[in-house]
Design a protein around this motif. Sequence first.
Motif, PDB file in Angstrom:
ATOM      1  N   GLY A  65      -1.212  -4.744  -5.288  1.00 46.91           N
ATOM      2  CA  GLY A  65      -1.228  -3.327  -4.949  1.00 46.91           C
ATOM      3  C   GLY A  65      -2.170  -2.606  -5.890  1.00 46.91           C
ATOM      4  N   TYR A  66      -1.949  -1.316  -6.068  1.00 46.55           N
ATOM      5  CA  TYR A  66      -2.862  -0.539  -6.906  1.00 46.55           C
ATOM      6  C   TYR A  66      -2.113   0.625  -7.543  1.00 46.55           C
ATOM      7  CZ  TYR A  66      -2.835   1.775  -2.379  1.00 46.55           C
ATOM      8  OH  TYR A  66      -2.432   2.351  -1.206  1.00 46.55           O
ATOM      9  N   ALA A  67      -2.750   1.189  -8.559  1.00 50.65           N
ATOM     10  CA  ALA A  67      -2.139   2.335  -9.240  1.00 50.65           C
ATOM     11  C   ALA A  67      -3.244   3.112  -9.936  1.00 50.65           C
ATOM     12  CB  ALA A  67      -1.108   1.848 -10.255  1.00 50.65           C
ATOM     13  N   VAL A  96       0.835  -1.202   0.000  1.00 52.84           N
ATOM     14  CA  VAL A  96       0.000   0.000   0.000  1.00 52.84           C
ATOM     15  C   VAL A  96       0.869   1.251   0.000  1.00 52.84           C
ATOM     16  CG1 VAL A  96      -1.938  -1.081   1.219  1.00 52.84           C
ATOM     17  CG2 VAL A  96      -0.131   0.035   2.545  1.00 52.84           C
ATOM     18  N   LEU A  97       0.245   2.357  -0.371  1.00 52.74           N
ATOM     19  CA  LEU A  97       0.901   3.667  -0.262  1.00 52.74           C
ATOM     20  C   LEU A  97       0.624   4.234   1.131  1.00 52.74           C
ATOM     21  CD1 LEU A  97      -0.074   5.055  -3.769  1.00 52.74           C
ATOM     22  CD2 LEU A  97       2.235   4.447  -3.004  1.00 52.74           C
ATOM     23  N   PRO A  98       1.340   5.264   1.555  1.00 57.03           N
ATOM     24  CA  PRO A  98       1.074   5.854   2.881  1.00 57.03           C
ATOM     25  C   PRO A  98      -0.392   6.274   3.027  1.00 57.03           C
ATOM     26  CG  PRO A  98       3.104   6.715   1.965  1.00 57.03           C
ATOM     27  CD  PRO A  98       2.474   5.905   0.881  1.00 57.03           C
ATOM     28  N   GLU A  99      -0.880   6.248   4.274  1.00 53.84           N
ATOM     29  CA  GLU A  99      -2.299   6.506   4.523  1.00 53.84           C
ATOM     30  C   GLU A  99      -2.727   7.882   4.009  1.00 53.84           C
ATOM     31  OE1 GLU A  99      -3.416   6.274   8.614  1.00 53.84           O
ATOM     32  OE2 GLU A  99      -5.540   6.501   8.179  1.00 53.84           O
ATOM     33  N   GLN A 100      -1.835   8.856   4.092  1.00 52.58           N
ATOM     34  CA  GLN A 100      -2.211  10.210   3.682  1.00 52.58           C
ATOM     35  C   GLN A 100      -2.186  10.397   2.169  1.00 52.58           C
ATOM     36  OE1 GLN A 100       0.353   9.331   5.520  1.00 52.58           O
ATOM     37  NE2 GLN A 100       2.224  10.456   5.025  1.00 52.58           N
ATOM     38  N   ALA A 147       8.066   3.156  -6.135  1.00 51.67           N
ATOM     39  CA  ALA A 147       8.430   2.081  -5.202  1.00 51.67           C
ATOM     40  C   ALA A 147       7.356   1.001  -5.182  1.00 51.67           C
ATOM     41  CB  ALA A 147       8.624   2.664  -3.806  1.00 51.67           C
ATOM     42  N   MET A 148       6.103   1.409  -5.306  1.00 53.69           N
ATOM     43  CA  MET A 148       5.000   0.438  -5.363  1.00 53.69           C
ATOM     44  C   MET A 148       5.186  -0.510  -6.554  1.00 53.69           C
ATOM     45  SD  MET A 148       1.774  -0.689  -4.674  1.00 53.69           S
ATOM     46  CE  MET A 148       0.622   0.421  -3.886  1.00 53.69           C
ATOM     47  N   LEU A 149       5.446   0.068  -7.725  1.00 55.71           N
ATOM     48  CA  LEU A 149       5.609  -0.757  -8.929  1.00 55.71           C
ATOM     49  C   LEU A 149       6.818  -1.683  -8.791  1.00 55.71           C
ATOM     50  CD1 LEU A 149       4.793   1.874 -11.710  1.00 55.71           C
ATOM     51  CD2 LEU A 149       3.295   0.132 -10.743  1.00 55.71           C
ATOM     52  N   GLN A 150       7.881  -1.160  -8.222  1.00 53.97           N
ATOM     53  CA  GLN A 150       9.091  -1.963  -8.034  1.00 53.97           C
ATOM     54  C   GLN A 150       8.825  -3.140  -7.083  1.00 53.97           C
ATOM     55  OE1 GLN A 150      11.946  -2.082  -9.512  1.00 53.97           O
ATOM     56  NE2 GLN A 150      12.629  -3.731  -8.131  1.00 53.97           N
ATOM     57  N   LEU A 151       8.122  -2.851  -5.966  1.00 54.45           N
ATOM     58  CA  LEU A 151       7.811  -3.913  -4.994  1.00 54.45           C
ATOM     59  C   LEU A 151       6.885  -4.965  -5.605  1.00 54.45           C
ATOM     60  CD1 LEU A 151       7.339  -1.930  -1.656  1.00 54.45           C
ATOM     61  CD2 LEU A 151       8.911  -3.837  -2.036  1.00 54.45           C
ATOM     62  N   GLU A 164       6.754   3.930  -0.364  1.00 52.46           N
ATOM     63  CA  GLU A 164       6.782   5.371  -0.107  1.00 52.46           C
ATOM     64  C   GLU A 164       6.386   6.204  -1.322  1.00 52.46           C
ATOM     65  OE1 GLU A 164       6.941   6.540   2.855  1.00 52.46           O
ATOM     66  OE2 GLU A 164       7.297   4.528   3.658  1.00 52.46           O
ATOM     67  N   SER A 165       6.387   5.583  -2.493  1.00 54.77           N
ATOM     68  CA  SER A 165       6.019   6.333  -3.711  1.00 54.77           C
ATOM     69  C   SER A 165       5.417   5.351  -4.710  1.00 54.77           C
ATOM     70  CB  SER A 165       7.264   6.969  -4.328  1.00 54.77           C
ATOM     71  OG  SER A 165       8.142   5.936  -4.768  1.00 54.77           O
TER      72      SER A 165
END
Lengths: 135, 394
Positions: free
Chosen positions: A117-119, A57-61, A104-108, A100-101
């Motif tokens: 995950g999501y985008a 996930v991305l940060p909550e904010q 980074a989401m795509l890399q993970l 964190e970004s």
Amino acid sequence: MRWLLLLCLCWHLTLSATTVLVHPEVPLDSISQSQLRNIFTLRQTQWPNGTAVRVIVLPEQSELHQRFSRQRLKLFPYQLNTIWDKHSFSGTGVRPQQAESMAAMLQLLRSTPGAIGYAEANLPHPALKELRVEN
Amino acid sequence: MLKTNACSALICLVSSLLGSSVLAHDLAWQGFVAQGLISAPDSGFVNNDGGLSAELTEVGLNGRYSLSPSWHLAGQLVYLNGGNRYPTGARLDYLFLDWAFYNSDAWQANLYLGRVKNQHWLYSSTRDVPFTRPSIVLPQSVYFDGFRDVAVGSDGMALQLRHSADHGDLTFNWSLGTVPISSRQSRLLLGHNTTGSTDLTRDHKASLYWQPQLSAFSVGLVLQDAAFTYTPAATELISAADFQVQRVMLNMRYQGEHWELASELQQERLQTNGFFSPQFARQQLGQGGYLLAQYRVSPAWRWFSWLDYMVLEKDDRWGRAFSAQTGGAVPAYFAYQHTLASGVSVDLTARIRLQAEIHWNRGTARLTPVIQPDVLTNRREYWQLYAMQLMYRF
């Protein structure tokens, strides 16, 4: 004029829509909304082939996290946080890994077998599989 | 015996699983540190002089080790200092083996073996984790601090079944075990001068929760049956005793965008045989519950308020008969406790939260000890509690 408004609306919806992405080896092409919710609330922890689900996930904010939570999961971000805390502090689960970004989401997602995950819907996502969400 | 067998079985299972070469390894860990100031003048809730106290410390470290997608080992150590609220010190909060023996999109089933958490009440599984509970001191009708070590979990086994379908999500929890009771805990429950030993011989709980599909509401039903024995020391004038506690609880929760409402209502039968004399027998049917409202002003700021009500005996709500039975030695207000609490919390960063609250109380039924009340320290029917706590998670 009416066509222009419709075009603007479609453009806006496309921009604001989110998509569900998984590691290419995840053995699914589509997922139900209920199943998606079960995965992000840590109820379903394994894919049909028995491998572990890894939620990213991305940060909550993050605006995208908030939009994904509301649109796709029908949950407010604080509800997700409450559920993750309950699992992780009582030993029955682990909080999703936080990217964190978006990069980074795509890399993970690419490097973690079983990851989900999501985008943004219009974001290119080479080497990742997009899951169709069915109601 | 149950505890010994459960621990032996756990060690054997972990040893055999760790020895397997086909298992993937994955460790996740986290923790929290919280320190506060608390004051409850005119009561012995925190300390006997009622002064401002720093006895509001909670520290925890937990880890979860994935042996395979289906097998996990989880544990948490905590250090707690709550003054008179519960025994001070470090304890193994939980340590269990988690076997996800069925996991599909519609059904999930887990078996937990070892020291397991109480998953049955809304806040029971994480009541010591400051970030996860609505208030620093939870409503005492349900989350009685004097009973914390007994209610927080048990050594034994637990089962959780979850099902998702068109009607919504169903979660069934079941647990059976026992709890080691320290001499300090025993004195907190029974009386400052007791020197015998208390044993929890059985703690059996079951609960069922239902959340309609994509609904903001959820409801639950909880049943509990627990039995204790008290064995007096040779020098004591107190008699051997058996206590049986049976609790039925209904709970409900609403989670809106800004408003969150929660309520747990319970009825509890306490059967006492012995203790005051070998022939003594008493049955109390207590009732209680709370209504909690939270309002999220912004992602960082939250306001809450709750109203809590409890009586030891539903047919003696103002304690007149209760006091008369003691010849007036114990005031009637030891038979009930009603509280209005309100407070705010602010997330200073993603890891740091500051929380403050005030409680206005009438009655002292949830001040320890319970069986032999401390009438010298708890001399006021009306008393307040002030608390502030700074929390950090990592």
